[in-house]
Design a protein around this motif. Structure first.
Motif, PDB file in Angstrom:
ATOM      1  N   GLN A   1      44.297  37.113  43.682  1.00  0.00           N
ATOM      2  CA  GLN A   1      44.441  38.555  43.923  1.00  0.00           C
ATOM      3  C   GLN A   1      43.379  39.051  44.905  1.00  0.00           C
ATOM      4  O   GLN A   1      43.651  39.883  45.772  1.00  0.00           O
ATOM      5  CB  GLN A   1      44.336  39.319  42.602  1.00  0.00           C
ATOM      6  N   GLU A   2      42.169  38.520  44.775  1.00  0.00           N
ATOM      7  CA  GLU A   2      41.089  38.898  45.683  1.00  0.00           C
ATOM      8  C   GLU A   2      41.440  38.523  47.119  1.00  0.00           C
ATOM      9  O   GLU A   2      41.208  39.300  48.062  1.00  0.00           O
ATOM     10  CB  GLU A   2      39.786  38.216  45.262  1.00  0.00           C
ATOM     11  N   LEU A   3      42.017  37.345  47.290  1.00  0.00           N
ATOM     12  CA  LEU A   3      42.455  36.907  48.613  1.00  0.00           C
ATOM     13  C   LEU A   3      43.521  37.838  49.168  1.00  0.00           C
ATOM     14  O   LEU A   3      43.468  38.273  50.323  1.00  0.00           O
ATOM     15  CB  LEU A   3      43.031  35.493  48.539  1.00  0.00           C
ATOM     16  N   MET A   4      44.510  38.151  48.329  1.00  0.00           N
ATOM     17  CA  MET A   4      45.646  38.941  48.772  1.00  0.00           C
ATOM     18  C   MET A   4      45.259  40.377  49.099  1.00  0.00           C
ATOM     19  O   MET A   4      45.952  41.054  49.860  1.00  0.00           O
ATOM     20  CB  MET A   4      46.741  38.890  47.705  1.00  0.00           C
ATOM     21  N   GLN A   5      44.151  40.839  48.531  1.00  0.00           N
ATOM     22  CA  GLN A   5      43.712  42.214  48.770  1.00  0.00           C
ATOM     23  C   GLN A   5      42.600  42.299  49.821  1.00  0.00           C
ATOM     24  O   GLN A   5      42.109  43.386  50.116  1.00  0.00           O
ATOM     25  CB  GLN A   5      43.247  42.836  47.445  1.00  0.00           C
ATOM     26  N   SER A   6      42.228  41.163  50.393  1.00  0.00           N
ATOM     27  CA  SER A   6      41.182  41.156  51.423  1.00  0.00           C
ATOM     28  C   SER A   6      41.746  41.674  52.739  1.00  0.00           C
ATOM     29  O   SER A   6      42.945  41.955  52.854  1.00  0.00           O
ATOM     30  CB  SER A   6      40.629  39.745  51.602  1.00  0.00           C
ATOM     31  N   ASP A   7      40.883  41.778  53.746  1.00  0.00           N
ATOM     32  CA  ASP A   7      41.333  42.265  55.049  1.00  0.00           C
ATOM     33  C   ASP A   7      41.701  41.130  55.993  1.00  0.00           C
ATOM     34  O   ASP A   7      42.000  41.360  57.171  1.00  0.00           O
ATOM     35  CB  ASP A   7      40.255  43.147  55.689  1.00  0.00           C
ATOM     36  N   ILE A   8      41.707  39.886  55.507  1.00  0.00           N
ATOM     37  CA  ILE A   8      42.057  38.733  56.336  1.00  0.00           C
ATOM     38  C   ILE A   8      43.579  38.617  56.426  1.00  0.00           C
ATOM     39  O   ILE A   8      44.261  38.752  55.405  1.00  0.00           O
ATOM     40  CB  ILE A   8      41.470  37.430  55.749  1.00  0.00           C
ATOM     41  N   PRO A   9      44.153  38.381  57.610  1.00  0.00           N
ATOM     42  CA  PRO A   9      45.600  38.161  57.713  1.00  0.00           C
ATOM     43  C   PRO A   9      46.049  37.065  56.741  1.00  0.00           C
ATOM     44  O   PRO A   9      45.403  36.017  56.636  1.00  0.00           O
ATOM     45  CB  PRO A   9      45.787  37.728  59.170  1.00  0.00           C
ATOM     46  N   ILE A  10      47.153  37.309  56.044  1.00  0.00           N
ATOM     47  CA  ILE A  10      47.566  36.374  54.993  1.00  0.00           C
ATOM     48  C   ILE A  10      49.083  36.368  54.863  1.00  0.00           C
ATOM     49  O   ILE A  10      49.758  37.361  55.129  1.00  0.00           O
ATOM     50  CB  ILE A  10      46.906  36.762  53.646  1.00  0.00           C
ATOM     51  N   VAL A  11      49.618  35.213  54.479  1.00  0.00           N
ATOM     52  CA  VAL A  11      51.021  35.117  54.113  1.00  0.00           C
ATOM     53  C   VAL A  11      51.106  34.282  52.838  1.00  0.00           C
ATOM     54  O   VAL A  11      50.371  33.296  52.676  1.00  0.00           O
ATOM     55  CB  VAL A  11      51.873  34.496  55.244  1.00  0.00           C
ATOM     56  N   VAL A  12      51.965  34.704  51.918  1.00  0.00           N
ATOM     57  CA  VAL A  12      52.121  34.034  50.631  1.00  0.00           C
ATOM     58  C   VAL A  12      53.491  33.366  50.580  1.00  0.00           C
ATOM     59  O   VAL A  12      54.501  33.990  50.926  1.00  0.00           O
ATOM     60  CB  VAL A  12      51.973  35.032  49.465  1.00  0.00           C
ATOM     61  N   VAL A  13      53.526  32.106  50.176  1.00  0.00           N
ATOM     62  CA  VAL A  13      54.768  31.342  50.109  1.00  0.00           C
ATOM     63  C   VAL A  13      55.163  31.108  48.657  1.00  0.00           C
ATOM     64  O   VAL A  13      54.335  30.726  47.831  1.00  0.00           O
ATOM     65  CB  VAL A  13      54.616  29.980  50.822  1.00  0.00           C
ATOM     66  N   ASP A  14      56.440  31.366  48.351  1.00  0.00           N
ATOM     67  CA  ASP A  14      57.022  31.116  47.032  1.00  0.00           C
ATOM     68  C   ASP A  14      56.482  32.058  45.957  1.00  0.00           C
ATOM     69  O   ASP A  14      56.519  31.723  44.775  1.00  0.00           O
ATOM     70  CB  ASP A  14      56.819  29.655  46.608  1.00  0.00           C
ATOM     71  N   MET A  15      55.988  33.203  46.374  1.00  0.00           N
ATOM     72  CA  MET A  15      55.484  34.197  45.425  1.00  0.00           C
ATOM     73  C   MET A  15      55.608  35.565  46.066  1.00  0.00           C
ATOM     74  O   MET A  15      55.260  35.728  47.233  1.00  0.00           O
ATOM     75  CB  MET A  15      54.026  33.895  45.065  1.00  0.00           C
TER      76      MET A  15
END
Length: 337
Positions: free
Chosen positions: A136-150
């Protein structure tokens, strides 16, 4: 191996022009860029990574976070296929991958701390527990991100149409005449597991078929052994199903083994359909009918979404749902009259 000064001297262009060509600036013509790249290849020129990072303000690195627990992670053929596709697509754009796993916790370092330390340009999260505080911390950070299968409303996501895939599996069994259809499910804490249960239940409801007591079995985290244990439970019912939709191919392999150990045959006595279309199911007996997830398309879509964010240097929330396909083989047959 020469320097950028040597490359400028050989090509006759200024150091500034050579640097711009190597870093894909748009104000360099294609003809000039091609000449510089050709010369760079011939002299085996490789720019210093630290210097390149300083000039472009990019590390050219992508962080990869995945779970290794419960046979879900890199050793699962489905996720391995996605990583390979993602790696190929991002390498074409000059990026390297940096992997992090739960072992970081033994060093008192969070995923986010690790990736910030490595100065990654973006992060891809694969097959992770949505309730994990560090994820959750990763997903809420300001770093560009993509999540696979979730799924997530906080960032860009890529996943297969799991609900439709489950409906497709149940409808296929129904068309073969089956009315007693069970489901060996993945754990509901995993998005894919929950979505396939939803699709199973919707299909059964649409077809006006009852879900008999004991017909929906939670088999955990998609392992062969858990699939075998789940099928054991179904075979012990007073009225066993004539067909089973299994939420993962590895679980389906275990389910087929349990059927054989009970002296029964697939598909003569019980039909089984899986999910994923991993390579090994083409070589078991019988060859497994399944719902195919397109790992190439999933990996490429994840790479595309992440590269777009890294180029724009901003977070986005885009959803890509990848279609699935029914693959007919030999593990399903019409119901016995």
């Amino acid at each position: 191996m020469g320097t950028i000064y040597d490359l400028a001297k050989i090509t006759g262009f200024s150091i500034t022009t050579v640097s711009k060509a190597l870093n894909n600036y748009k104000d360099v013509s294609e003809k000039t860029r091609a000449k510089i790249l050709q010369a760079a290849a011939e002299m085996d020129y490789l720019p210093n990574a630290h210097a390149q990072s300083l000039s472009t303000k990019k590390s050219w690195a992508i962080g990869v976070m995945f779970s290794e627990a419960n046979e879900v992670g890199m050793k699962h053929p489905f996720f391995n296929g996605i990583i390979e596709s993602f790696r190929h697509a991002t390498e074409e754009h000059g990026y390297d991958l940096i992997f992090a796993s739960r072992n970081l916790r033994n060093r008192d370092m969070s995923y986010l701390e690790h990736f910030k330390h490595r100065a990654v340009d973006g992060i891809v999260v694969i097959c992770s527990d949505r309730m994990d505080e560090q994820v959750q911390e990763l997903m809420q950070s300001d770093i560009p991100i993509v999540v696979v299968d979730m799924d997530s409303a906080n960032c860009s996501v890529v996943y297969s149409d799991n609900t439709e895939g489950a409906r497709m599996a149940v409808n296929y069994l129904y068309e073969l005449g089956h009315r007693h259809i069970a489901h060996i499910a993945g754990d509901s804490s995993i998005d894919a597991g929950a979505a396939r249960v939803k699709g199973y239940e919707l299909a059964m409801q649409t077809l006006d078929l009852p879900i008999h007591p004991g017909y929906l079995v939670n088999a955990g985290f998609f392992s062969v052994e858990e699939g075998k244990q789940a099928m054991e439970k179904l075979l012990q019912l007073a009225s066993p199903p004539t067909a089973v939709f299994v939420a993962g191919d590895q679980m389906a392999i275990g389910a087929i083994e349990a059927v054989h150990e009970h002296g029964l045959r697939v598909p003569e006595d019980i039909s089984i359909i899986g999910y994923d279309d991993i390579e090994m199911i083409k070589y078991i007996t019988p060859k497994l009918t399944t719902i195919r997830q397109d790992t190439d398309e999933i990996g490429e879509a994840a790479a595309e979404l992440l590269i777009e964010q890294m180029t724009a240097k901003e977070r986005r929330t885009e959803r890509r749902v990848i279609p699935v396909t029914l693959i007919e083989r030999a593990s399903c047959a019409p119901v016995k009259k």
